[in-house]
Design a protein around this motif. Structure first.
Motif, mmCIF file in Angstrom:
data_model
loop_
_atom_site.group_PDB
_atom_site.id
_atom_site.type_symbol
_atom_site.label_atom_id
_atom_site.label_comp_id
_atom_site.label_asym_id
_atom_site.label_seq_id
_atom_site.Cartn_x
_atom_site.Cartn_y
_atom_site.Cartn_z
ATOM 1 N N UNK A 136 1.305 6.031 -0.189
ATOM 2 C CA UNK A 136 1.767 5.720 1.087
ATOM 3 C C UNK A 136 0.460 5.174 1.860
ATOM 4 N N UNK A 137 -0.774 5.217 1.663
ATOM 5 C CA UNK A 137 -1.551 4.622 2.442
ATOM 6 C C UNK A 137 -1.739 3.203 1.867
ATOM 7 N N UNK A 138 -1.531 2.800 0.715
ATOM 8 C CA UNK A 138 -1.527 1.439 0.500
ATOM 9 C C UNK A 138 -0.157 0.816 0.967
ATOM 10 N N UNK A 139 0.863 1.417 1.437
ATOM 11 C CA UNK A 139 2.018 0.851 1.747
ATOM 12 C C UNK A 139 1.522 0.319 3.574
ATOM 13 N N UNK A 140 0.768 1.570 4.206
ATOM 14 C CA UNK A 140 0.609 1.257 5.422
ATOM 15 C C UNK A 140 -0.509 0.108 5.613
ATOM 16 N N UNK A 141 -1.285 -0.171 4.450
ATOM 17 C CA UNK A 141 -2.392 -1.068 4.571
ATOM 18 C C UNK A 141 -1.683 -2.453 4.565
ATOM 19 N N UNK A 142 -0.728 -2.359 3.556
ATOM 20 C CA UNK A 142 0.240 -3.690 3.288
ATOM 21 C C UNK A 142 0.579 -4.155 4.754
ATOM 22 N N UNK A 143 1.009 -3.133 5.356
ATOM 23 C CA UNK A 143 1.792 -3.254 6.655
ATOM 24 C C UNK A 143 0.791 -4.033 7.705
ATOM 25 N N UNK A 144 -0.475 -3.279 7.495
ATOM 26 C CA UNK A 144 -1.719 -3.755 8.472
ATOM 27 C C UNK A 144 -2.088 -5.254 8.107
ATOM 28 N N UNK A 145 -2.028 -5.538 7.093
ATOM 29 C CA UNK A 145 -2.360 -6.836 6.526
ATOM 30 C C UNK A 145 -1.492 -7.871 6.906
ATOM 31 N N UNK A 146 -0.053 -7.348 6.796
ATOM 32 C CA UNK A 146 0.759 -8.253 7.490
ATOM 33 C C UNK A 146 0.657 -8.734 8.835
ATOM 34 N N UNK A 147 0.273 -7.610 9.500
ATOM 35 C CA UNK A 147 0.221 -7.785 10.969
ATOM 36 C C UNK A 147 -1.137 -8.601 11.434
ATOM 37 N N UNK A 148 -2.240 -8.451 10.389
ATOM 38 C CA UNK A 148 -3.388 -9.134 10.716
ATOM 39 C C UNK A 148 -3.055 -10.596 10.252
ATOM 40 N N UNK A 149 -2.332 -10.790 9.453
ATOM 41 C CA UNK A 149 -2.037 -12.288 9.151
ATOM 42 C C UNK A 149 -1.185 -12.881 10.375
#
Length: 310
Positions: free
Chosen positions: A115-128
């Motif tokens: 679940x944390x990895x999924x959240x991080x993926x979302x954060x990475x997308x936002x960061x991009x």
């Protein structure tokens, strides 16, 4: 007499057989003889093997009997080992239960990590997405930096001019400080010339001619009708000095009167070098004197001096 065979016709096989008949006959005899030797050798080897087997069987019987005896002796030990094995098996069961619980915890942790990895993926997308916007901001900032650099160059030119002015100002300041120090030195000299030492007025009788104690660095400060008196009671000898001392207010008429020794009105001293003695007086009359009396350890008066209050 040798027999000769003659073959009539074209049968070459029979011709070859008849020509080599003697050789084939002797070969068969040799093969039969060799086989008989091999058979006799195998027979003797079999007899030897049977004898060896009989001896080995007897040895195995003896060993089995010894093993039976040893097994009887070690039967009790085996029971103890069985108990240990049972206890170990129970411990193993407990360990298995613990491992199962640990596995469940690890599974839960893995789920949390996923679940944390999924959240991080979302954060990475936002960061991009934000990165693309920040790139534009960086370009704007670079333009601003260029303009600021131009302004800095102009400021540096003005700073160089101000440094020259500051150097002139510092030189003038140093001159003024040197003049100020000279004036302060002159003022200090004038103050020192104006200040006068407080001269004692000798009084009292029967004072010892030689004493190892003296009054030094006397200070009398007057504020209104209150006076603070302090001095250093100094030991002029190399021995420890003991005794008592006291400070009293006195008028000019009573300077010649003796003050009796009293413990209540005196302070004990025990000095190797010096001790600071101080006292505060209130409601001072004009023309009063501070009278300092010092007694030694034998209660003999060694110092009796009076100082005017100005």
């Amino acid at each position: 007499m040798e027999t000769n065979f003659y073959v009539v016709g074209d049968n070459r096989g029979t011709e070859f057989f008849l020509k080599h008949f003697k050789f084939i006959l002797w070969l068969l005899v040799f093969i039969i003889f060799a086989l008989s030797i091999v058979v006799t050798y195998q027979y003797f080897i079999r007899q030897l093997d049977q004898e060896l087997l009989a001896e080995r069987i007897q040895q195995e019987k003896a060993l089995s009997e010894n093993l039976v005896k040893k097994l009887k002796k070690t039967g009790q030990q085996d029971s103890e080992w069985e108990q240990q094995v049972l206890s170990q098996s129970s411990q193993q069961k407990k360990l298995n239960v613990q491992q199962a619980s640990l596995l469940e915890r690890q599974r839960n942790e893995i789920d949390e990590l996923n679940s944390i990895l999924k959240q991080r993926e979302q954060v990475v997308r936002q960061f991009q997405l934000e990165k693309t916007s920040t790139q534009e901001q960086i370009n704007n900032l670079q333009l601003k930096v260029r303009s600021v650099q131009q302004q800095l160059q102009s400021v540096q030119a003005s700073l160089i001019e101000s440094k020259a002015e500051n150097e002139i100002f510092l030189s003038q300041k140093n001159k003024l400080e040197s003049e100020k120090n000279k004036l302060e030195q002159k003022l200090n000299l004038k103050k020192r010339s104006k200040t006068k030492k407080i001269e004692p007025v000798k009084s009292g009788k029967n004072i010892l001619s030689s004493t190892d104690v003296s009054v030094e660095k006397l200070k009398i400060t007057k504020k209104g009708r209150t006076v603070r008196v302090s001095y250093n009671l100094t030991n002029n000898s190399k021995r420890l000095q003991q005794g008592r001392t006291g400070m009293y207010l006195s008028s000019k008429k009573n300077l010649e009167k003796e003050i009796p020794f009293r413990l209540a009105n005196t302070i004990p001293y025990k000095i190797n070098r010096y001790r600071i003695i101080s006292r505060k007086f209130t409601k001072i009359k004009a023309g009063s004197f501070v009278r300092i009396l010092i007694w030694n350890q034998k209660k003999e008066l060694i110092i009796d001096t009076a100082y005017p209050i100005k």
